[in-house]
Design an enzyme around this catalytic site. Structure first.
Site, mmCIF file in Angstrom:
data_model
loop_
_atom_site.group_PDB
_atom_site.id
_atom_site.type_symbol
_atom_site.label_atom_id
_atom_site.label_comp_id
_atom_site.label_asym_id
_atom_site.label_seq_id
_atom_site.Cartn_x
_atom_site.Cartn_y
_atom_site.Cartn_z
ATOM 1 C CG HIS A 19 -24.271 -68.435 9.373
ATOM 2 N ND1 HIS A 19 -23.717 -69.064 9.018
ATOM 3 C CD2 HIS A 19 -25.366 -68.117 9.410
ATOM 4 C CE1 HIS A 19 -24.002 -70.219 8.182
ATOM 5 N NE2 HIS A 19 -25.293 -68.995 8.475
ATOM 6 C CG ASP A 116 -26.384 -69.217 14.948
ATOM 7 O OD1 ASP A 116 -26.654 -70.810 15.094
ATOM 8 O OD2 ASP A 116 -24.986 -69.661 14.202
ATOM 9 C CD GLN A 344 -20.278 -56.206 1.290
ATOM 10 O OE1 GLN A 344 -19.953 -56.330 0.652
ATOM 11 N NE2 GLN A 344 -21.621 -56.055 2.130
ATOM 12 C CG ASN A 363 -24.217 -60.385 7.733
ATOM 13 O OD1 ASN A 363 -25.307 -60.220 8.899
ATOM 14 N ND2 ASN A 363 -23.519 -61.518 7.873
#
Length: 466
Positions: A19, A116, A344, A363
Site C-alpha cells: 500500500h 487509499d 525488484q 504493483n
C-alpha cells in the site's frame, strides 16, 4: 514544513509495503510535476522491515514528508483469528482521530485529502475541513468496476459467491469467474466481508478516484464505470535506483545474455508449502532456463490463509534446508537464490532479465510491464486472481497454470512448460511482443501531454477549483 502558497496534499496510507509504495510514488509525482507539498500519514506496522526503511526517508526534496502514527492495538477490537482485511480495516478506522488531530495542527493546511482503498472512513474529515477528497485505488479498472458493483451483487446473489455456477456479470467488463472473487467475499458470515462491502459502498463518496492504470490499457473497463469520476494516472511505479543492484547478484546478471533470466518472486506475503517449493525447484531446473529466485521460508500447510503468514515456522532455516537435495549444486551456474527480499525494480530493469514469475500483485504487474517483461501468473490472495485473469486473458502479457496455486500443488512439468513458453518466446509472437507494446504505451501515457499526466493534472485542477 514552512508556510507556502503551494497546494498541499494530505495522503493517508494503509500500513504495508504493497500500500505504501504506490502512495509514496503518487506523492513524488505530485511534488515533481505539479508543484505540491505532500504529507503522507502511515500507521506504524511490524509487518515489514522494508516499511521502516522507507519511512526513514522522512522527506523528499523538502516537499514530501512521511508522518508515522504510533502502532494501534486492536487486540480488544477483533477476534484472535480475524482475517487480514478485517485487521487492516479496523486499524485504519482507529487511525481517523489521529489524522484529524494532525490535520488540525498543520501550519500549512491541506487543500486535498487523498485516502487509499482501506482509508475511506477518513473521507468525512475532508467535509470537516472543507477540502477536496479523493480515493486512490492502486490497482486496475476491472477491479474498481467490480468493487463498485459489489453492493449490487450483495443484494442480487443469495448464498456464497464462490458457489455460483455462472460468472458474475459486471457492467461493461468481462464477467468475473466465481473462483476469481476477492478473498473478503468468500464468506458472508466473516467480518471481513462486511468491511469489504462497506469500503465498496464508500468508494464513490470522494470527489473522484485516482486509479493505477492508464487510458488505453483498459479503455473498455474505464468507459463502463459510471456515476463516479475516475482519473487513470498510471502506471505509478518505483523508479530504478542507480545503486540498487550491486555485489554478487549484479556481477552474475551482467554475465548473462540479454533477456535470458527469469525473475521469480511472490511478494512480501508469498509463502509456499515445502511440497510446492520442491515442485517449483524441479520445474526451474528442468526448464534449463536461467533464473533469480527470491525464496521465503515455507509454511506447513498449502492453503489460502498460509499466504498471509511470514513463514516463521522455519524462520532460521537456510534455503538448503528445504530445497531438494543437490538443487543448489546442480543449478549453481544456472540460477541465483536470494533469501527473503531483493531489489525488484532494479532486477526487472536489467537487460538480462526477460521474464517474471509473479504473485500478480498490481504493483509487481505494473513494474513488469514498464520494464517489458512477460509474466508467469501465480496468484495467491486478495485480488490477485482477478489480476491474473486480466493479465493472461485480456492483456495477453502472461501465462498461468491450469489449477490455482492456492487450491493444488502445481507440478514440475507444468512449471517447466510455463517457463519455456515465456523464456523461449524469442520471435515476438506472444506475451513478449504484447508486453513490449504496452511498455511503449505506458511511457507515452506518463509523458507531459500523455493521458495519465493529463488525468492527474485534471484531478488537481478540479480539487483546487472546488
Amino acid at each position: 514544513m514552512e508556510i507556502t502558497t503551494k497546494p498541499h496534499a494530505a495522503i493517508l496510507s494503509s500500513p504495508g509495503m504493497g500500500h505504501l509504495i504506490p502512495v509514496v510514488q503518487l506523492g513524488k509525482r505530485l511534488v515533481d510535476y505539479h508543484g505540491f507539498l505532500v504529507t503522507i500519514f502511515i500507521v506504524a506496522s511490524n509487518e515489514s522491515s522494508d516499511q521502516s526503511q522507507l519511512l526513514q526517508l522522512h522527506t523528499y526534496k523538502n516537499s514530501l514528508e512521511i508522518v508515522e502514527f504510533p502502532a494501534i492495538d486492536i487486540t480488544n477490537l477483533v477476534e484472535p483469528d480475524a482475517k487480514f482485511v478485517t485487521r487492516l480495516a479496523v486499524v485504519m478506522r482507529e487511525a481517523v482521530p489521529a489524522l484529524r488531530s494532525a490535520i488540525s495542527t498543520m501550519k500549512c493546511p491541506p487543500s486535498v485529502l487523498i485516502v487509499d482503498l482501506f482509508g475511506t472512513e477518513a473521507l468525512c474529515l475532508a467535509e470537516e475541513f472543507k477540502i477536496s477528497k479523493y480515493v486512490y485505488v492502486a490497482t486496475n479498472a476491472r477491479f474498481l468496476s467490480f468493487s463498485l458493483h459489489v453492493p449490487t451483487l450483495h443484494e442480487l446473489i443469495k448464498g456464497e459467491f464462490v458457489d455460483q455456477k455462472e460468472p458474475l456479470k459486471i457492467p461493461g467488463c468481462k464477467p468475473v469467474r466465481p473462483e476469481d472473487v476477492v478473498d473478503p467475499m468468500l464468506d458472508r458470515s466473516n467480518q471481513q466481508y462486511c468491511e469489504n462491502l462497506r469500503i465498496c459502498k464508500q468508494l464513490p463518496l470522494g470527489d473522484g478516484i485516482l486509479l493505477n492504470t492508464w487510458q488505453d490499457l483498459e479503455a473498455q473497463a474505464l468507459v463502463s464505470i459510471q456515476n463516479v469520476q475516475v482519473y487513470p494516472i498510471g502506471p505509478v511505479v518505483r523508479p530504478v535506483k542507480p545503486d540498487g543492484l550491486k555485489g554478487e547478484m549484479l556481477c552474475w546478471l551482467d554475465k548473462q545474455p540479454t533477456e535470458s533470466v527469469l525473475y521469480v518472486s511472490f511478494g512480501s506475503g508469498g509463502t509456499m508449502s515445502v511440497k510446492q517449493i520442491t515442485e517449483l525447484a524441479f520445474g526451474l531446473e528442468q526448464s534449463q532456463q536461467r533464473f533469480i529466485w527470491v525464496i521465503r521460508n515455507p509454511v506447513e500447510n498449502h492453503s489460502d490463509a498460509s499466504f498471509f503468514s511470514t513463514g516463521k515456522e522455519h524462520d532460521d532455516d537456510p534455503p538448503s534446508k528445504y530445497l531438494p537435495d543437490g538443487f543448489l549444486t546442480r543449478t549453481k551456474e544456472l540460477g541465483f537464490i536470494v533469501p527473503n527480499w531483493a531489489p525488484q525494480v532494479e532486477i526487472l530493469s536489467h537487460r538480462s532479465v526477460g521474464g517474471f514469475m509473479t504473485h500478480c500483485g498490481w504493483n509487481s504487474a505494473m513494474e513488469s510491464i514498464v520494464n517489458g517483461a512477460p509474466m508467469i501468473a501465480w496468484p495467491l490472495y486478495a485480488e490477485q486472481r482477478m489480476n491474473a485473469t486480466l493479465l493472461t486473458e485480456e492483456l495477453g502479457v502472461a501465462v498461468r497454470s491450469e489449477v490455482l496455486p492456492t487450491k493444488a500443488v502445481v507440478g514440475r512439468l507444468e512449471i517447466e512448460k510455463m517457463v519455456r513458453m515465456i523464456m523461449e518466446d524469442k520471435q515476438g509472437k506472444g506475451p513478449r511482443e504484447r508486453v513490449k507494446e504496452l511498455q511503449y504505451r505506458a511511457k507515452n501515457a506518463l509523458c507531459e501531454g500523455g493521458s495519465s499526466y493529463n488525468a492527474l493534472a485534471n484531478a488537481i485542477k478540479n480539487c483546487c477549483n472546488k
